[in-house]
Design a protein around this motif. Structure first.
Motif, PDB file in Angstrom:
ATOM      1  N   LEU A 164      -2.928  11.374   4.470  1.00 48.41           N
ATOM      2  CA  LEU A 164      -3.097  10.304   3.135  1.00 48.41           C
ATOM      3  C   LEU A 164      -4.263   9.868   3.892  1.00 48.41           C
ATOM      4  O   LEU A 164      -3.874   8.100   3.329  1.00 48.41           O
ATOM      5  CB  LEU A 164      -1.696   9.728   2.439  1.00 48.41           C
ATOM      6  CG  LEU A 164      -0.722   9.976   1.690  1.00 48.41           C
ATOM      7  CD1 LEU A 164       0.412   9.867   1.676  1.00 48.41           C
ATOM      8  CD2 LEU A 164      -1.693  11.248   0.928  1.00 48.41           C
ATOM      9  N   PRO A 180       2.158   8.112  10.950  1.00 45.07           N
ATOM     10  CA  PRO A 180       3.419   8.025  10.329  1.00 45.07           C
ATOM     11  C   PRO A 180       3.649   7.812  11.627  1.00 45.07           C
ATOM     12  O   PRO A 180       2.864   8.509  12.937  1.00 45.07           O
ATOM     13  CB  PRO A 180       3.529   9.303  10.187  1.00 45.07           C
ATOM     14  CG  PRO A 180       2.380  10.665  10.376  1.00 45.07           C
ATOM     15  CD  PRO A 180       1.403   8.911  10.830  1.00 45.07           C
ATOM     16  N   ARG A 234      -2.954   8.128   6.624  1.00 43.33           N
ATOM     17  CA  ARG A 234      -2.206   7.126   7.542  1.00 43.33           C
ATOM     18  C   ARG A 234      -1.414   7.710   7.931  1.00 43.33           C
ATOM     19  O   ARG A 234      -1.196   9.101   9.091  1.00 43.33           O
ATOM     20  CB  ARG A 234      -0.664   7.164   5.989  1.00 43.33           C
ATOM     21  CG  ARG A 234      -1.295   6.734   4.854  1.00 43.33           C
ATOM     22  CD  ARG A 234      -1.753   4.800   4.448  1.00 43.33           C
ATOM     23  NE  ARG A 234      -0.905   4.370   5.106  1.00 43.33           N
ATOM     24  CZ  ARG A 234      -0.457   3.312   3.623  1.00 43.33           C
ATOM     25  NH1 ARG A 234      -0.612   4.284   2.108  1.00 43.33           N
ATOM     26  NH2 ARG A 234       0.310   2.057   3.641  1.00 43.33           N
ATOM     27  N   VAL A 260       5.039   4.022   8.042  1.00 38.91           N
ATOM     28  CA  VAL A 260       3.828   4.498   7.764  1.00 38.91           C
ATOM     29  C   VAL A 260       2.752   3.402   8.330  1.00 38.91           C
ATOM     30  O   VAL A 260       3.319   2.274   7.665  1.00 38.91           O
ATOM     31  CB  VAL A 260       3.957   4.497   6.422  1.00 38.91           C
ATOM     32  CG1 VAL A 260       2.392   5.126   5.891  1.00 38.91           C
ATOM     33  CG2 VAL A 260       4.486   5.524   5.572  1.00 38.91           C
ATOM     34  N   ASP A 261       2.057   3.805   9.402  1.00 38.78           N
ATOM     35  CA  ASP A 261       1.174   2.116   9.561  1.00 38.78           C
ATOM     36  C   ASP A 261       2.433   1.344   9.812  1.00 38.78           C
ATOM     37  O   ASP A 261       1.315  -0.120  10.849  1.00 38.78           O
ATOM     38  CB  ASP A 261       0.618   2.211   8.706  1.00 38.78           C
ATOM     39  CG  ASP A 261      -0.388   2.990   7.626  1.00 38.78           C
ATOM     40  OD1 ASP A 261      -0.860   3.575   8.864  1.00 38.78           O
ATOM     41  OD2 ASP A 261      -0.487   2.669   6.590  1.00 38.78           O
ATOM     42  N   ASP A 284       0.622  -1.105  -0.491  1.00 42.69           N
ATOM     43  CA  ASP A 284      -0.207  -0.688   0.039  1.00 42.69           C
ATOM     44  C   ASP A 284       0.669   0.983  -0.219  1.00 42.69           C
ATOM     45  O   ASP A 284       1.136   1.848   1.259  1.00 42.69           O
ATOM     46  CB  ASP A 284      -1.016   0.546   1.505  1.00 42.69           C
ATOM     47  CG  ASP A 284      -2.052   1.077   1.231  1.00 42.69           C
ATOM     48  OD1 ASP A 284      -2.602   1.687   0.577  1.00 42.69           O
ATOM     49  OD2 ASP A 284      -2.644   1.325   2.271  1.00 42.69           O
ATOM     50  N   ARG A 331       7.203   1.201  -2.626  1.00 41.21           N
ATOM     51  CA  ARG A 331       6.479   1.600  -1.359  1.00 41.21           C
ATOM     52  C   ARG A 331       6.029   3.312  -1.582  1.00 41.21           C
ATOM     53  O   ARG A 331       5.263   4.062  -0.588  1.00 41.21           O
ATOM     54  CB  ARG A 331       7.395   1.409   0.230  1.00 41.21           C
ATOM     55  CG  ARG A 331       7.077   0.146   0.329  1.00 41.21           C
ATOM     56  CD  ARG A 331       7.867   0.013   2.152  1.00 41.21           C
ATOM     57  NE  ARG A 331       8.555  -1.519   2.040  1.00 41.21           N
ATOM     58  CZ  ARG A 331       9.426  -2.171   2.831  1.00 41.21           C
ATOM     59  NH1 ARG A 331      10.103  -1.032   3.680  1.00 41.21           N
ATOM     60  NH2 ARG A 331       9.274  -3.440   2.887  1.00 41.21           N
ATOM     61  N   ASN A 332       7.219   3.695  -1.870  1.00 44.75           N
ATOM     62  CA  ASN A 332       7.486   5.113  -2.384  1.00 44.75           C
ATOM     63  C   ASN A 332       6.483   5.950  -3.742  1.00 44.75           C
ATOM     64  O   ASN A 332       7.091   4.676  -4.813  1.00 44.75           O
ATOM     65  CB  ASN A 332       8.173   5.227  -2.333  1.00 44.75           C
ATOM     66  CG  ASN A 332       8.173   5.308  -0.913  1.00 44.75           C
ATOM     67  OD1 ASN A 332       7.980   6.374   0.683  1.00 44.75           O
ATOM     68  ND2 ASN A 332       9.227   4.209   0.019  1.00 44.75           N
ATOM     69  N   ILE A 388       2.133  13.302   4.960  1.00 40.43           N
ATOM     70  CA  ILE A 388       1.371  11.289   5.333  1.00 40.43           C
ATOM     71  C   ILE A 388       0.006  11.200   5.958  1.00 40.43           C
ATOM     72  O   ILE A 388      -1.289  10.351   6.013  1.00 40.43           O
ATOM     73  CB  ILE A 388       2.335  10.816   6.341  1.00 40.43           C
ATOM     74  CG1 ILE A 388       3.371  10.634   5.924  1.00 40.43           C
ATOM     75  CG2 ILE A 388       2.221   9.075   6.653  1.00 40.43           C
ATOM     76  CD1 ILE A 388       3.849   9.695   4.217  1.00 40.43           C
ATOM     77  N   ILE A 441       3.078   4.954  -0.335  1.00 37.76           N
ATOM     78  CA  ILE A 441       2.129   6.485  -0.269  1.00 37.76           C
ATOM     79  C   ILE A 441       2.776   7.089  -1.504  1.00 37.76           C
ATOM     80  O   ILE A 441       3.404   6.854  -2.035  1.00 37.76           O
ATOM     81  CB  ILE A 441       2.842   6.802   0.941  1.00 37.76           C
ATOM     82  CG1 ILE A 441       4.731   7.148   0.632  1.00 37.76           C
ATOM     83  CG2 ILE A 441       2.772   5.964   2.248  1.00 37.76           C
ATOM     84  CD1 ILE A 441       5.344   7.770   1.671  1.00 37.76           C
ATOM     85  N   GLU A 442       2.015   8.568  -1.618  1.00 39.78           N
ATOM     86  CA  GLU A 442       2.264   9.428  -2.461  1.00 39.78           C
ATOM     87  C   GLU A 442       3.058  10.535  -1.945  1.00 39.78           C
ATOM     88  O   GLU A 442       2.419  10.831  -1.249  1.00 39.78           O
ATOM     89  CB  GLU A 442       0.835  10.129  -3.130  1.00 39.78           C
ATOM     90  CG  GLU A 442       0.477   8.887  -3.925  1.00 39.78           C
ATOM     91  CD  GLU A 442      -1.236   9.637  -4.628  1.00 39.78           C
ATOM     92  OE1 GLU A 442      -1.283  10.345  -4.133  1.00 39.78           O
ATOM     93  OE2 GLU A 442      -1.595   8.871  -6.305  1.00 39.78           O
ATOM     94  N   TRP A 443       3.926  10.566  -2.492  1.00 36.26           N
ATOM     95  CA  TRP A 443       5.397  10.962  -1.617  1.00 36.26           C
ATOM     96  C   TRP A 443       5.032  13.093  -3.141  1.00 36.26           C
ATOM     97  O   TRP A 443       6.101  12.861  -3.546  1.00 36.26           O
ATOM     98  CB  TRP A 443       5.954  10.582  -1.126  1.00 36.26           C
ATOM     99  CG  TRP A 443       7.707  11.860  -1.032  1.00 36.26           C
ATOM    100  CD1 TRP A 443       7.088  13.113  -0.064  1.00 36.26           C
ATOM    101  CD2 TRP A 443       8.894  12.351  -0.579  1.00 36.26           C
ATOM    102  NE1 TRP A 443       7.960  13.820   0.467  1.00 36.26           N
ATOM    103  CE2 TRP A 443       9.360  13.276   0.321  1.00 36.26           C
ATOM    104  CE3 TRP A 443       9.524  11.201  -1.268  1.00 36.26           C
ATOM    105  CZ2 TRP A 443      10.658  13.022   0.511  1.00 36.26           C
ATOM    106  CZ3 TRP A 443      11.045  11.159  -0.664  1.00 36.26           C
ATOM    107  CH2 TRP A 443      11.549  12.986   0.221  1.00 36.26           C
TER     108      TRP A 443
END
Length: 259
Positions: A111, A115, A113, A152-153, A79, A250-251, A108, A81-83
């Protein structure tokens, strides 16, 4: 169970891996979240346990599965993340000192999520050749390194190592081995605001140390993105370079620009 072509007596590891990859992508194993037991797959493919093991290694190298000793082979659930790199530490920063949430953590949270960040490790050491170049230091010059593992999570998502010239960081909060959050960023508060930024992006395979720190599967092929952000002060000299190591699965790095 998928029917096999007539006359197919024994499958190679490559054939098994490609067949299982297709079935994974078609969602055949989504309900259970894992592959059938080894004994079932050995019978299904008319193969040996060793050949099946080689096929699973290929699936792992493709980033599709992970294994747990004695428990089985599980589908990897990613899952990312959008950075949004274009807005990171730029413009209206989202630092919240009261909650201990810096600009990265805030991005984060936006989103949906969770952090977190491991306790930073701070050292004074000779800057590596590339860091010295980015900071415009003479080779072998000492610099301050502030290393962080960002999660993240609860899962490691990024290594963020920030490097500073000693005359910028010494005797400032940058030397403290704890999360330090200040409105507008630490550099601004210690008299070295970043007025210009340069981004340098390159992808390659991770080192053994990066695999360990990011808890990556050593049997898998994990391309990583190295994002370098060099910040310059009002006098045009670099005040920091941050090297972020971000596993590619992941990113997702996003840049947006207006004409």
């Amino acid at each position: 169970m998928t029917s096999r072509p007539k006359g197919q007596k024994r499958w190679s590891a490559q054939q098994i891996a490609e067949d299982l990859r297709r079935r994974i992508q078609e969602g055949e194993f989504n309900e259970s979240g894992q592959l059938p037991p080894t004994r079932e797959l050995v019978e299904e493919f008319h193969t040996s346990p060793e050949t099946l093991r080689q096929a699973v290694l290929k699936l792992k190298s493709w980033g599709l599965v992970t294994s747990q000793q004695g428990k089985g082979v599980f589908l990897r659930v990613i899952d990312p993340i959008e950075w949004h790199v274009h807005s990171f530490e730029h413009g209206n920063r989202r630092d919240d000192p009261a909650r201990g949430v810096d600009d990265w953590k805030a991005s984060i949270e936006e989103l949906g999520r969770v952090p977190s960040q491991d306790t930073p490790v701070v050292t004074v050491e000779r800057a590596p050749e590339d860091v010295a170049k980015w900071l415009e230091l003479e080779p072998g010059t000492f610099a301050v390194a502030r290393r962080r593992l960002r999660r993240v999570d609860g899962v490691p998502f990024q290594l963020a190592d920030s490097w500073f010239p000693t005359d910028v960081a010494m005797d400032t909060p940058l030397m403290e081995e704890r999360d330090v959050t200040m409105a507008g960023g630490i550099l601004k508060n210690i008299g070295h605001p970043q007025v210009r930024r340069r981004h340098i992006v390159r992808s390659w395979l991770p080192t053994d140390e990066e695999i360990k720190r990011l808890d990556l599967d050593p049997d898998a092929t994990h391309p990583i993105t190295r994002h370098v952000l060099v910040g310059y002060g009002a006098d045009g000299k670099p005040v920091r370079c941050m090297v972020t190591i971000a596993p590619g699965d992941r990113n997702v790095l996003i840049y947006e620009f207006e004409e």
